[in-house]
Design a protein around this motif. Structure first.
Motif, PDB file in Angstrom:
ATOM      1  N   GLU A  27       1.146  -1.408  -0.133  1.00  0.00           N
ATOM      2  CA  GLU A  27       0.269   0.179  -0.213  1.00  0.00           C
ATOM      3  C   GLU A  27       1.032   1.365   0.191  1.00  0.00           C
ATOM      4  OE1 GLU A  27      -2.571  -0.062   3.051  1.00  0.00           O
ATOM      5  OE2 GLU A  27      -4.048  -1.150   2.219  1.00  0.00           O
ATOM      6  N   VAL A  28       0.706   2.118  -1.149  1.00  0.00           N
ATOM      7  CA  VAL A  28       1.598   2.763  -1.034  1.00  0.00           C
ATOM      8  C   VAL A  28       0.884   4.380  -1.690  1.00  0.00           C
ATOM      9  CG1 VAL A  28       3.965   3.839  -2.421  1.00  0.00           C
ATOM     10  CG2 VAL A  28       3.176   1.577  -2.409  1.00  0.00           C
ATOM     11  N   THR A  29       1.372   5.669  -1.252  1.00  0.00           N
ATOM     12  CA  THR A  29       0.360   6.872  -2.124  1.00  0.00           C
ATOM     13  C   THR A  29       1.715   7.642  -2.378  1.00  0.00           C
ATOM     14  OG1 THR A  29      -0.898   6.749   0.662  1.00  0.00           O
ATOM     15  CG2 THR A  29      -0.120   9.101  -0.722  1.00  0.00           C
ATOM     16  N   GLY A  30       1.028   7.949  -3.383  1.00  0.00           N
ATOM     17  CA  GLY A  30       1.896   9.029  -4.788  1.00  0.00           C
ATOM     18  C   GLY A  30       1.399  10.260  -4.400  1.00  0.00           C
ATOM     19  N   VAL A  31       2.116  11.147  -4.826  1.00  0.00           N
ATOM     20  CA  VAL A  31       1.710  12.448  -4.824  1.00  0.00           C
ATOM     21  C   VAL A  31       2.095  13.409  -6.164  1.00  0.00           C
ATOM     22  CG1 VAL A  31       1.668  14.971  -3.618  1.00  0.00           C
ATOM     23  CG2 VAL A  31       2.195  12.959  -2.418  1.00  0.00           C
ATOM     24  N   ALA A  32       1.785  14.028  -6.426  1.00  0.00           N
ATOM     25  CA  ALA A  32       1.893  15.429  -8.020  1.00  0.00           C
ATOM     26  C   ALA A  32       1.060  16.222  -7.690  1.00  0.00           C
ATOM     27  CB  ALA A  32       1.608  14.420  -9.258  1.00  0.00           C
ATOM     28  N   THR A  33       1.675  17.595  -8.297  1.00  0.00           N
ATOM     29  CA  THR A  33       1.156  18.739  -8.492  1.00  0.00           C
ATOM     30  C   THR A  33       0.462  18.681  -9.370  1.00  0.00           C
ATOM     31  OG1 THR A  33       2.957  19.723  -7.017  1.00  0.00           O
ATOM     32  CG2 THR A  33       1.410  21.004  -8.010  1.00  0.00           C
ATOM     33  N   ILE A  34      -0.707  19.829  -9.688  1.00  0.00           N
ATOM     34  CA  ILE A  34      -1.724  19.969 -10.376  1.00  0.00           C
ATOM     35  C   ILE A  34      -1.405  21.118 -10.931  1.00  0.00           C
ATOM     36  CG2 ILE A  34      -4.031  20.509 -11.188  1.00  0.00           C
ATOM     37  CD1 ILE A  34      -4.870  19.328  -8.662  1.00  0.00           C
ATOM     38  N   VAL A  35      -0.838  20.995 -12.541  1.00  0.00           N
ATOM     39  CA  VAL A  35      -0.630  21.759 -13.477  1.00  0.00           C
ATOM     40  C   VAL A  35      -2.040  22.297 -14.075  1.00  0.00           C
ATOM     41  CG1 VAL A  35       1.073  23.295 -14.320  1.00  0.00           C
ATOM     42  CG2 VAL A  35       1.648  21.646 -12.526  1.00  0.00           C
TER      43      VAL A  35
END
Length: 377
Positions: A27-35
């Motif tokens: 179980e892993v969480t990924g994050v990215a900025t909205i552009v």
């Protein structure tokens, strides 16, 4: 410390089957900025989470590049066959502070037969990355961004790659027009491969805001090429293009070596590109044969230019190949490699090199400095 603890808690490992080949889910969480859009940010967050899981599991990170196009369709479940990653379930996703967070469950069956486990690590040199149009670097005065990005790629390979050992960076530009020079640079640095690149787009679009700061989105496009150090010829190329928010004032001078820059939305995007470059190299070149070179011969003992850090182990068996240079009918220099009957056994290991004993002492006189070897699997 809090960040480190959070990262550790993001990855939850549960062993499913206590057999020889262990099936595990993460179980892993990924994050990215909205552009540009939430859909693109979701894809980047999904890729970020998948990389964390595969890297943590010890599976082949080079295989991630093959999965990325399959993640572009927005779904809650992804299933794969003939792959170490068998199943991805999107458990939750949310928007927070201009970012998309995606929590996934990944089923992984790590293989013990990947190229990164069989082959020695390959040496690679990162060449100078130039900015094609310096006038595009005026905003922020980021004229050194190419040099700094080459150091980031070098660090990415050094810290994360399974198949490569970086031998550093060089200020020389690497071009397919000068294969002989590429060969010399590779030989001087002990590199089997050399990366060259050109940043082709740093243009920005500005949205003026009444009573607020302008919104600046800036492009980052790179053409990357990889060259074989033995021949100087191109073996792989790929173009990368991303866009991200430029969070600095139009007239400010930005230090592209600073932590502030690399922690910004634009720096984060460039770090993601550097990771994708590393993953593509793993995918394209990890199964290519690694060719350690003979650097010294003394009686029945040979020294080669790979050692413990490259995965060399005492007792390894290698096959010797004789190398020679000649001029063809068109007056062009060529390299010739011919297999010999000589095999060698690793007898002593150092960090960067190893000593081998020739298994056929009567043929020892034919071994020359510059000959190459391959590991017998």
């Amino acid at each position: 410390m809090k960040k480190i603890l959070n990262s550790l808690f993001l990855i939850t490992l549960v062993m499913l089957v206590p057999f020889k080949v262990m099936a595990s889910w993460y179980e892993v969480t990924g994050v990215a900025t909205i552009v540009s859009s939430e859909e693109t940010a979701r894809l980047h967050a999904l890729e970020d989470a998948l990389f964390k899981a595969v890297n943590f599991s010890g599976a082949d990170i080079g295989s991630i590049s093959n999965l990325m196009p399959l993640l572009e369709e927005s779904r809650n479940e992804y299933q794969f066959t003939n792959h170490e990653v068998r199943y991805i379930l999107v458990e939750s996703e949310r928007k927070r502070r201009g970012k998309v967070e995606v929590k996934i469950r990944v089923d992984i069956y790590p293989s013990a037969t990947g190229c990164h486990t069989d082959q020695y690590k390959k040496t690679i040199l990162v060449g100078n990355i130039e900015v094609a149009s310096p006038q595009q670097a005026v905003m922020g005065q980021i004229y050194q961004v190419g040099d700094d990005f080459s150091r980031v790629v070098n660090r990415q390979l050094d810290q994360t790659s399974r198949s490569f050992v970086s031998v550093g960076t060089t200020d020389y530009s690497i071009s397919s027009n000068y294969p002989a020079r590429t060969q010399m640079i590779a030989q001087d640095n002990g590199a089997q491969y050399i990366i060259g690149g050109v940043i082709t787009d740093l243009t920005a679009t500005v949205e003026s805001q009444l009573l607020q700061d302008d919104i600046i989105n800036r492009q980052f496009a790179l053409e990357m090429k990889v060259f074989d150090g033995k021949t100087g010829h191109e073996v792989f190329n790929k173009a990368y293009r991303e866009v991200a928010r430029w969070p600095f004032a139009k007239t400010s001078q930005v230090d592209t070596r600073s932590a502030r820059f690399w922690a910004s939305t634009y720096g984060e995007m460039m770090l993601r590109v550097s990771r994708n470059i590393m993953l593509d190299l793993e995918s394209e070149l990890s199964c290519k044969i690694t060719l350690p070179e003979v650097v010294a011969v003394f009686g029945n003992t040979v020294t080669m230019d790979l050692g413990r850090m490259h995965g060399v182990k005492e007792g390894d068996k290698l096959q010797l190949w004789h190398t020679a240079s000649f001029i063809d009918q068109n007056g062009l220099p060529r390299n010739k490699v011919s297999q010999s009957e000589i095999t060698l056994t690793v007898s002593r290991i150092y960090e960067h090199e190893a000593e081998l004993t020739i298994d056929q002492p009567n043929l020892a006189s034919s071994v020359q400095i510059g000959d190459v070897m391959n590991k017998i699997l």
